[in-house]
Design a protein around this motif. Structure first.
Motif, PDB file in Angstrom:
ATOM      1  N   GLY A  94       0.856  -1.171   0.000  1.00  0.00           N
ATOM      2  CA  GLY A  94       0.000   0.000   0.000  1.00  0.00           C
ATOM      3  C   GLY A  94       0.894   1.224   0.000  1.00  0.00           C
ATOM      4  N   ILE A  95       0.627   2.187  -0.857  1.00  0.00           N
ATOM      5  CA  ILE A  95       1.489   3.354  -1.003  1.00  0.00           C
ATOM      6  C   ILE A  95       0.718   4.630  -0.670  1.00  0.00           C
ATOM      7  CG2 ILE A  95       2.916   4.706  -2.574  1.00  0.00           C
ATOM      8  CD1 ILE A  95       3.531   2.270  -4.152  1.00  0.00           C
ATOM      9  N   VAL A  96       1.366   5.506   0.109  1.00  0.00           N
ATOM     10  CA  VAL A  96       0.811   6.822   0.433  1.00  0.00           C
ATOM     11  C   VAL A  96       1.868   7.859   0.074  1.00  0.00           C
ATOM     12  CG1 VAL A  96      -0.180   8.303   2.207  1.00  0.00           C
ATOM     13  CG2 VAL A  96      -0.476   5.816   2.351  1.00  0.00           C
ATOM     14  N   PHE A  97       1.478   8.841  -0.742  1.00  0.00           N
ATOM     15  CA  PHE A  97       2.389   9.915  -1.129  1.00  0.00           C
ATOM     16  C   PHE A  97       2.025  11.199  -0.392  1.00  0.00           C
ATOM     17  CE2 PHE A  97       2.349   7.084  -4.879  1.00  0.00           C
ATOM     18  CZ  PHE A  97       3.709   6.849  -5.011  1.00  0.00           C
ATOM     19  N   GLN A  98       2.847  12.240  -0.561  1.00  0.00           N
ATOM     20  CA  GLN A  98       2.555  13.523   0.071  1.00  0.00           C
ATOM     21  C   GLN A  98       1.250  14.097  -0.464  1.00  0.00           C
ATOM     22  OE1 GLN A  98       5.776  16.306   0.193  1.00  0.00           O
ATOM     23  NE2 GLN A  98       4.525  17.985   0.898  1.00  0.00           N
ATOM     24  N   GLN A  99       1.028  13.965  -1.759  1.00  0.00           N
ATOM     25  CA  GLN A  99      -0.265  14.334  -2.337  1.00  0.00           C
ATOM     26  C   GLN A  99      -1.227  13.170  -2.128  1.00  0.00           C
ATOM     27  OE1 GLN A  99      -1.102  17.269  -3.707  1.00  0.00           O
ATOM     28  NE2 GLN A  99       0.927  18.101  -3.270  1.00  0.00           N
ATOM     29  N   ASP A 100      -2.398  13.447  -1.559  1.00  0.00           N
ATOM     30  CA  ASP A 100      -3.302  12.347  -1.211  1.00  0.00           C
ATOM     31  C   ASP A 100      -3.918  11.664  -2.427  1.00  0.00           C
ATOM     32  OD1 ASP A 100      -5.946  13.788  -1.847  1.00  0.00           O
ATOM     33  OD2 ASP A 100      -5.066  15.133  -0.371  1.00  0.00           O
ATOM     34  N   LEU A 101      -3.966  12.350  -3.573  1.00  0.00           N
ATOM     35  CA  LEU A 101      -4.452  11.768  -4.830  1.00  0.00           C
ATOM     36  C   LEU A 101      -5.884  11.250  -4.734  1.00  0.00           C
ATOM     37  CD1 LEU A 101      -1.234   9.792  -5.909  1.00  0.00           C
ATOM     38  CD2 LEU A 101      -1.902  12.139  -6.493  1.00  0.00           C
ATOM     39  N   LEU A 113     -12.546   2.765  -1.639  1.00  0.00           N
ATOM     40  CA  LEU A 113     -12.909   1.540  -2.364  1.00  0.00           C
ATOM     41  C   LEU A 113     -12.267   1.446  -3.752  1.00  0.00           C
ATOM     42  CD1 LEU A 113     -16.672   1.195  -1.397  1.00  0.00           C
ATOM     43  CD2 LEU A 113     -14.792  -0.323  -0.742  1.00  0.00           C
ATOM     44  N   LEU A 114     -11.643   2.525  -4.229  1.00  0.00           N
ATOM     45  CA  LEU A 114     -10.909   2.443  -5.490  1.00  0.00           C
ATOM     46  C   LEU A 114      -9.893   1.308  -5.459  1.00  0.00           C
ATOM     47  CD1 LEU A 114     -10.159   6.117  -6.591  1.00  0.00           C
ATOM     48  CD2 LEU A 114     -11.225   4.332  -7.977  1.00  0.00           C
ATOM     49  N   GLN A 115      -9.285   1.115  -4.293  1.00  0.00           N
ATOM     50  CA  GLN A 115      -8.303   0.037  -4.135  1.00  0.00           C
ATOM     51  C   GLN A 115      -8.926  -1.317  -4.454  1.00  0.00           C
ATOM     52  OE1 GLN A 115      -4.835  -0.837  -3.920  1.00  0.00           O
ATOM     53  NE2 GLN A 115      -4.727   0.496  -2.125  1.00  0.00           N
ATOM     54  N   ALA A 116     -10.144  -1.535  -3.950  1.00  0.00           N
ATOM     55  CA  ALA A 116     -10.828  -2.800  -4.187  1.00  0.00           C
ATOM     56  C   ALA A 116     -11.242  -2.941  -5.646  1.00  0.00           C
ATOM     57  CB  ALA A 116     -12.056  -2.915  -3.282  1.00  0.00           C
ATOM     58  N   GLU A 117     -11.670  -1.844  -6.249  1.00  0.00           N
ATOM     59  CA  GLU A 117     -12.110  -1.908  -7.640  1.00  0.00           C
ATOM     60  C   GLU A 117     -10.940  -2.209  -8.574  1.00  0.00           C
ATOM     61  OE1 GLU A 117     -14.243   1.677  -8.517  1.00  0.00           O
ATOM     62  OE2 GLU A 117     -15.417   1.547  -6.675  1.00  0.00           O
ATOM     63  N   VAL A 118      -9.825  -1.543  -8.350  1.00  0.00           N
ATOM     64  CA  VAL A 118      -8.653  -1.772  -9.197  1.00  0.00           C
ATOM     65  C   VAL A 118      -8.162  -3.210  -9.062  1.00  0.00           C
ATOM     66  CG1 VAL A 118      -6.225  -1.154  -9.507  1.00  0.00           C
ATOM     67  CG2 VAL A 118      -7.935   0.640  -9.231  1.00  0.00           C
ATOM     68  N   ARG A 119      -8.219  -3.741  -7.854  1.00  0.00           N
ATOM     69  CA  ARG A 119      -7.732  -5.095  -7.603  1.00  0.00           C
ATOM     70  C   ARG A 119      -8.815  -6.162  -7.791  1.00  0.00           C
ATOM     71  NH1 ARG A 119      -2.790  -5.039  -4.928  1.00  0.00           N
ATOM     72  NH2 ARG A 119      -2.066  -2.923  -4.442  1.00  0.00           N
ATOM     73  N   PRO A 125     -17.289  -7.168   1.375  1.00  0.00           N
ATOM     74  CA  PRO A 125     -16.341  -7.140   2.502  1.00  0.00           C
ATOM     75  C   PRO A 125     -15.389  -5.952   2.449  1.00  0.00           C
ATOM     76  CG  PRO A 125     -15.809  -8.930   0.970  1.00  0.00           C
ATOM     77  CD  PRO A 125     -17.141  -8.394   0.574  1.00  0.00           C
ATOM     78  N   ALA A 126     -15.057  -5.514   1.239  1.00  0.00           N
ATOM     79  CA  ALA A 126     -14.182  -4.346   1.120  1.00  0.00           C
ATOM     80  C   ALA A 126     -14.867  -3.104   1.667  1.00  0.00           C
ATOM     81  CB  ALA A 126     -13.790  -4.135  -0.341  1.00  0.00           C
ATOM     82  N   ARG A 127     -16.148  -2.974   1.402  1.00  0.00           N
ATOM     83  CA  ARG A 127     -16.891  -1.812   1.910  1.00  0.00           C
ATOM     84  C   ARG A 127     -16.941  -1.831   3.432  1.00  0.00           C
ATOM     85  NH1 ARG A 127     -20.774  -2.423  -1.050  1.00  0.00           N
ATOM     86  NH2 ARG A 127     -20.220  -0.898  -2.669  1.00  0.00           N
ATOM     87  N   GLU A 128     -17.127  -3.001   4.012  1.00  0.00           N
ATOM     88  CA  GLU A 128     -17.157  -3.112   5.464  1.00  0.00           C
ATOM     89  C   GLU A 128     -15.799  -2.760   6.073  1.00  0.00           C
ATOM     90  OE1 GLU A 128     -18.400  -3.640   9.288  1.00  0.00           O
ATOM     91  OE2 GLU A 128     -19.591  -3.482   7.453  1.00  0.00           O
ATOM     92  N   ARG A 129     -14.725  -3.259   5.445  1.00  0.00           N
ATOM     93  CA  ARG A 129     -13.388  -2.940   5.950  1.00  0.00           C
ATOM     94  C   ARG A 129     -13.097  -1.448   5.790  1.00  0.00           C
ATOM     95  NH1 ARG A 129      -8.613  -4.150   7.758  1.00  0.00           N
ATOM     96  NH2 ARG A 129      -6.687  -3.442   6.768  1.00  0.00           N
ATOM     97  N   ALA A 130     -13.530  -0.867   4.682  1.00  0.00           N
ATOM     98  CA  ALA A 130     -13.309   0.562   4.466  1.00  0.00           C
ATOM     99  C   ALA A 130     -13.985   1.381   5.563  1.00  0.00           C
ATOM    100  CB  ALA A 130     -13.834   0.967   3.096  1.00  0.00           C
ATOM    101  N   LEU A 165      -6.539  -0.867   2.671  1.00  0.00           N
ATOM    102  CA  LEU A 165      -7.789  -1.594   2.442  1.00  0.00           C
ATOM    103  C   LEU A 165      -7.557  -3.059   2.095  1.00  0.00           C
ATOM    104  CD1 LEU A 165     -10.915  -1.340   2.178  1.00  0.00           C
ATOM    105  CD2 LEU A 165     -10.542  -1.024  -0.275  1.00  0.00           C
ATOM    106  N   HIS A 166      -6.568  -3.350   1.261  1.00  0.00           N
ATOM    107  CA  HIS A 166      -6.374  -4.727   0.785  1.00  0.00           C
ATOM    108  C   HIS A 166      -5.443  -5.532   1.673  1.00  0.00           C
ATOM    109  CE1 HIS A 166      -3.082  -2.375  -0.784  1.00  0.00           C
ATOM    110  NE2 HIS A 166      -2.463  -3.436  -1.246  1.00  0.00           N
TER     111      HIS A 166
END
Length: 266
Positions: A94-101, A113-119, A125-130, A165-166
């Motif tokens: 999981g990557i976090v940059f200075q710009q939150d993007l 949830l973008l993380q779940a959609e891309v993967r 379950p992803a929504r619940e974890r989010a 998330l993942h």
């Protein structure tokens, strides 16, 4: 340090390295000239360790970060994660940059949830974890807000939730709090410590803040001015969980002096 913390540290020390940086060098071509950003960087990061990288601007911290993530190839040497050579973008991070993007046309929850959609992860379950992650960082009730409605610290909290998330094996952060004010940055340090403590995932933080590195880390790695090399690998022997008040302790101040002296000497 309590017995459980000592036992955890011993287990991590005995475990095989999660990340091995072996003789890594990187050259760039700039205006027809070769510039060496990194030279013969060697380092091992144990499973579950939190390691911060410190050094002056231009020392190659972010370049090394990109190489470990598989987003940039080394000119020499190699990086191995869980024994496998990194030769492409690493997916189990999981990557976090200075710009939150964050994407302004999606809600906070939808951004996470973008993380779940891309993967292509199961969305229920992803929504619940989010939702759980957002609650843990104080964003419960903001799930349906847009990023432009949030403060800088709140946006970065959402970005960290997206990175987690993942349930990635490794969390990598490049100056994630650099643009925040001092009070918000302190709270983000506390939030990140709490999130990391729950899973003890391997974590890498690139920062310019000596106190932030000490506060969060098991080890602080200092890099020299370009070409970047490891000139100090300092273990931080402070009990967890750490508090803001601990920054006034003699032990914390001693670490600050040692790191500031090492950076200033180079």
């Amino acid at each position: 340090m309590d017995e459980s913390q000592a036992r955890n540290d011993a287990l991590r020390a005995a475990a095989p390295a999660a990340i091995v940086i072996d003789g890594v060098a990187r050259q760039f071509n700039s205006r027809g000239q070769s510039v060496t950003a990194l030279d013969n960087v060697n380092l091992q990061i144990g499973d579950g360790e939190f390691v911060s990288f410190l050094g002056p601007s231009g020392c190659g911290k972010s370049t090394l970060f990109m190489i470990v993530a598989g987003l940039l190839a080394p000119s020499r040497g190699e990086v191995r994660i869980a024994g496998r050579r990194v030769d492409r973008p690493v997916t189990d991070i999981g990557i976090v940059f200075q710009q939150d993007l964050l994407v302004d046309w999606r809600t906070v929850l939808e951004n996470v949830l973008l993380q779940a959609e891309v993967r292509r992860l199961p969305l229920a379950p992803a929504r619940e974890r989010a939702r759980q992650l957002l609650q843990q960082v104080g964003l419960a009730g903001f799930e349906n807000r847009r990023p432009w409605e949030l403060s800088g610290g709140m946006r970065q909290r959402a970005a960290i939730c997206r990175a987690l998330l993942h349930d990635a094996r490794i969390l990598m952060m490049d100056e994630p709090f650099g643009a925040l004010d001092a009070l918000t940055r302190d709270q983000m340090n506390l939030d990140l410590q709490a999130l990391w403590s729950q899973t003890r995932r391997t974590a890498i933080l690139v920062t310019h803040s000596i106190s932030e590195a000490i506060f969060l880390s098991d080890r602080v790695v200092v890099m020299s001015p370009r070409p970047g090399r490891v000139i100090l690998d300092l273990r931080i022997d402070l009990p967890r969980p750490r508090t803001i008040e601990m920054r006034d302790s003699a032990e914390f101040v001693a670490y600050q002096k040692q790191l500031r002296g090492m950076i200033g000497a180079h």
